[in-house]
Design a protein around this motif. Sequence first.
Motif, PDB file in Angstrom:
ATOM      1  N   LEU A   3       0.841  -1.180   0.000  1.00 51.27           N
ATOM      2  CA  LEU A   3       0.000   0.000   0.000  1.00 51.27           C
ATOM      3  C   LEU A   3       0.880   1.235   0.000  1.00 51.27           C
ATOM      4  CD1 LEU A   3      -1.440  -2.336   1.909  1.00 51.27           C
ATOM      5  CD2 LEU A   3      -3.176  -0.566   2.130  1.00 51.27           C
ATOM      6  N   GLN A   4       0.547   2.194  -0.838  1.00 49.68           N
ATOM      7  CA  GLN A   4       1.325   3.419  -0.979  1.00 49.68           C
ATOM      8  C   GLN A   4       0.410   4.608  -0.732  1.00 49.68           C
ATOM      9  OE1 GLN A   4       4.697   3.572  -1.733  1.00 49.68           O
ATOM     10  NE2 GLN A   4       4.599   5.776  -1.401  1.00 49.68           N
ATOM     11  N   ALA A   5       0.592   5.249   0.420  1.00 51.53           N
ATOM     12  CA  ALA A   5      -0.214   6.419   0.763  1.00 51.53           C
ATOM     13  C   ALA A   5       0.460   7.689   0.286  1.00 51.53           C
ATOM     14  CB  ALA A   5      -0.431   6.479   2.264  1.00 51.53           C
ATOM     15  N   SER A   6      -0.357   8.652  -0.121  1.00 51.65           N
ATOM     16  CA  SER A   6       0.161   9.940  -0.569  1.00 51.65           C
ATOM     17  C   SER A   6      -0.896  11.014  -0.351  1.00 51.65           C
ATOM     18  CB  SER A   6       0.542   9.875  -2.051  1.00 51.65           C
ATOM     19  OG  SER A   6      -0.594   9.574  -2.841  1.00 51.65           O
ATOM     20  N   GLY A   7      -0.486  12.264  -0.546  1.00 51.14           N
ATOM     21  CA  GLY A   7      -1.433  13.362  -0.477  1.00 51.14           C
ATOM     22  C   GLY A   7      -1.335  14.212   0.771  1.00 51.14           C
ATOM     23  N   GLY A   8      -0.482  13.826   1.698  1.00 50.75           N
ATOM     24  CA  GLY A   8      -0.317  14.633   2.893  1.00 50.75           C
ATOM     25  C   GLY A   8       0.384  15.944   2.589  1.00 50.75           C
ATOM     26  N   GLY A   9       0.374  16.830   3.567  1.00 52.75           N
ATOM     27  CA  GLY A   9       1.028  18.120   3.394  1.00 52.75           C
ATOM     28  C   GLY A   9       0.647  19.083   4.486  1.00 52.75           C
ATOM     29  N   PRO A 103     -13.322  -2.606  12.695  1.00 53.77           N
ATOM     30  CA  PRO A 103     -12.730  -1.360  12.215  1.00 53.77           C
ATOM     31  C   PRO A 103     -11.719  -0.694  13.133  1.00 53.77           C
ATOM     32  CG  PRO A 103     -15.059  -1.378  11.759  1.00 53.77           C
ATOM     33  CD  PRO A 103     -14.784  -2.557  12.622  1.00 53.77           C
ATOM     34  N   ARG A 104     -12.033  -0.631  14.414  1.00 52.84           N
ATOM     35  CA  ARG A 104     -11.229   0.202  15.304  1.00 52.84           C
ATOM     36  C   ARG A 104      -9.925  -0.438  15.753  1.00 52.84           C
ATOM     37  NH1 ARG A 104     -14.241   4.483  17.155  1.00 52.84           N
ATOM     38  NH2 ARG A 104     -16.506   4.331  16.917  1.00 52.84           N
ATOM     39  N   ARG A 105      -9.766  -1.710  15.564  1.00 48.51           N
ATOM     40  CA  ARG A 105      -8.626  -2.435  16.123  1.00 48.51           C
ATOM     41  C   ARG A 105      -7.506  -2.557  15.105  1.00 48.51           C
ATOM     42  NH1 ARG A 105      -7.082  -7.842  16.967  1.00 48.51           N
ATOM     43  NH2 ARG A 105      -8.826  -8.598  15.703  1.00 48.51           N
ATOM     44  N   PRO A 106      -6.368  -1.899  15.338  1.00 48.97           N
ATOM     45  CA  PRO A 106      -5.254  -1.975  14.380  1.00 48.97           C
ATOM     46  C   PRO A 106      -4.793  -3.403  14.116  1.00 48.97           C
ATOM     47  CG  PRO A 106      -4.886  -0.195  15.932  1.00 48.97           C
ATOM     48  CD  PRO A 106      -6.074  -0.958  16.431  1.00 48.97           C
ATOM     49  N   GLY A 107      -4.856  -4.255  15.138  1.00 50.91           N
ATOM     50  CA  GLY A 107      -4.427  -5.632  14.972  1.00 50.91           C
ATOM     51  C   GLY A 107      -5.275  -6.440  14.018  1.00 50.91           C
ATOM     52  N   ALA A 108      -6.448  -5.928  13.665  1.00 49.74           N
ATOM     53  CA  ALA A 108      -7.328  -6.640  12.744  1.00 49.74           C
ATOM     54  C   ALA A 108      -6.939  -6.431  11.284  1.00 49.74           C
ATOM     55  CB  ALA A 108      -8.767  -6.189  12.949  1.00 49.74           C
ATOM     56  N   TYR A 109      -6.020  -5.502  11.041  1.00 52.90           N
ATOM     57  CA  TYR A 109      -5.625  -5.175   9.673  1.00 52.90           C
ATOM     58  C   TYR A 109      -4.384  -5.979   9.290  1.00 52.90           C
ATOM     59  CZ  TYR A 109      -9.029  -1.449   9.861  1.00 52.90           C
ATOM     60  OH  TYR A 109     -10.211  -0.739   9.961  1.00 52.90           O
ATOM     61  N   ASP A 110      -4.424  -6.514   8.077  1.00 48.04           N
ATOM     62  CA  ASP A 110      -3.372  -7.418   7.621  1.00 48.04           C
ATOM     63  C   ASP A 110      -2.220  -6.694   6.933  1.00 48.04           C
ATOM     64  OD1 ASP A 110      -6.292  -8.948   6.770  1.00 48.04           O
ATOM     65  OD2 ASP A 110      -4.934  -9.940   8.189  1.00 48.04           O
ATOM     66  N   TYR A 111      -2.514  -5.565   6.328  1.00 48.53           N
ATOM     67  CA  TYR A 111      -1.507  -4.859   5.524  1.00 48.53           C
ATOM     68  C   TYR A 111      -1.557  -3.364   5.859  1.00 48.53           C
ATOM     69  CZ  TYR A 111      -2.320  -9.156   2.932  1.00 48.53           C
ATOM     70  OH  TYR A 111      -2.495 -10.452   2.593  1.00 48.53           O
ATOM     71  N   TRP A 112      -0.359  -2.748   5.853  1.00 47.34           N
ATOM     72  CA  TRP A 112      -0.239  -1.329   6.185  1.00 47.34           C
ATOM     73  C   TRP A 112       0.635  -0.615   5.164  1.00 47.34           C
ATOM     74  CZ3 TRP A 112      -2.709   1.074  10.240  1.00 47.34           C
ATOM     75  CH2 TRP A 112      -3.346   0.231  11.155  1.00 47.34           C
ATOM     76  N   GLY A 113       0.265   0.636   4.891  1.00 48.06           N
ATOM     77  CA  GLY A 113       1.111   1.501   4.095  1.00 48.06           C
ATOM     78  C   GLY A 113       2.125   2.206   4.975  1.00 48.06           C
ATOM     79  N   GLN A 114       2.950   3.048   4.365  1.00 42.42           N
ATOM     80  CA  GLN A 114       4.063   3.662   5.082  1.00 42.42           C
ATOM     81  C   GLN A 114       3.686   4.955   5.792  1.00 42.42           C
ATOM     82  OE1 GLN A 114       3.334   4.315   2.094  1.00 42.42           O
ATOM     83  NE2 GLN A 114       3.896   6.421   1.679  1.00 42.42           N
ATOM     84  N   GLY A 115       2.537   5.518   5.524  1.00 44.37           N
ATOM     85  CA  GLY A 115       2.118   6.737   6.194  1.00 44.37           C
ATOM     86  C   GLY A 115       2.437   7.991   5.411  1.00 44.37           C
ATOM     87  N   THR A 116       1.561   8.977   5.574  1.00 43.63           N
ATOM     88  CA  THR A 116       1.772  10.289   4.961  1.00 43.63           C
ATOM     89  C   THR A 116       1.428  11.347   6.003  1.00 43.63           C
ATOM     90  OG1 THR A 116       1.239  11.690   3.052  1.00 43.63           O
ATOM     91  CG2 THR A 116      -0.559  10.375   3.958  1.00 43.63           C
ATOM     92  N   LEU A 117       2.267  12.364   6.116  1.00 46.47           N
ATOM     93  CA  LEU A 117       2.132  13.354   7.185  1.00 46.47           C
ATOM     94  C   LEU A 117       1.168  14.460   6.785  1.00 46.47           C
ATOM     95  CD1 LEU A 117       3.014  14.568   9.918  1.00 46.47           C
ATOM     96  CD2 LEU A 117       4.920  15.651   8.690  1.00 46.47           C
ATOM     97  N   VAL A 118       0.224  14.714   7.658  1.00 48.26           N
ATOM     98  CA  VAL A 118      -0.705  15.835   7.515  1.00 48.26           C
ATOM     99  C   VAL A 118      -0.446  16.811   8.653  1.00 48.26           C
ATOM    100  CG1 VAL A 118      -3.128  16.525   7.594  1.00 48.26           C
ATOM    101  CG2 VAL A 118      -2.450  14.463   6.338  1.00 48.26           C
ATOM    102  N   THR A 119      -0.194  18.057   8.291  1.00 50.82           N
ATOM    103  CA  THR A 119       0.038  19.094   9.291  1.00 50.82           C
ATOM    104  C   THR A 119      -0.971  20.213   9.063  1.00 50.82           C
ATOM    105  OG1 THR A 119       2.406  18.586   9.338  1.00 50.82           O
ATOM    106  CG2 THR A 119       1.716  20.679  10.298  1.00 50.82           C
TER     107      THR A 119
END
Length: 122
Positions: A3-9, A103-119
Amino acid sequence: VQLQASGGGLVQAGGSLRLSCETSERTFSSLNKGWFRQTPGKEREFVAIISRNGGTTFYADSAKGRFTISRDNAKNTVYLQMNNLKPEDTAVYYCAATTSWDPRRPGAYDYWGQGTLVTVSS
């Protein structure tokens, strides 16, 4: 599955951003997709989730009425439209994928992207 997240800023309070999360696999359409966010020293926080076919969505209270999650299975991409942003929305946003519906439990998710920073500046 990658997974590739983008669009932060950087955006001013009251502004908008749209995050995107592209998935590399054709299995994308078989996965429920979610967004989480995290600030330093805090646990990862659920934001929103959308079902495989896009027919069901669920939001954290903090996101209701301001954020919209959507997906385009033809493009293997899920979006998070964020409007009326507040300084407390500042975080690293992660997309994630799951075969389950917890939905709310992070451990229930199998795959994660690297994150994008929103400020969000005040």
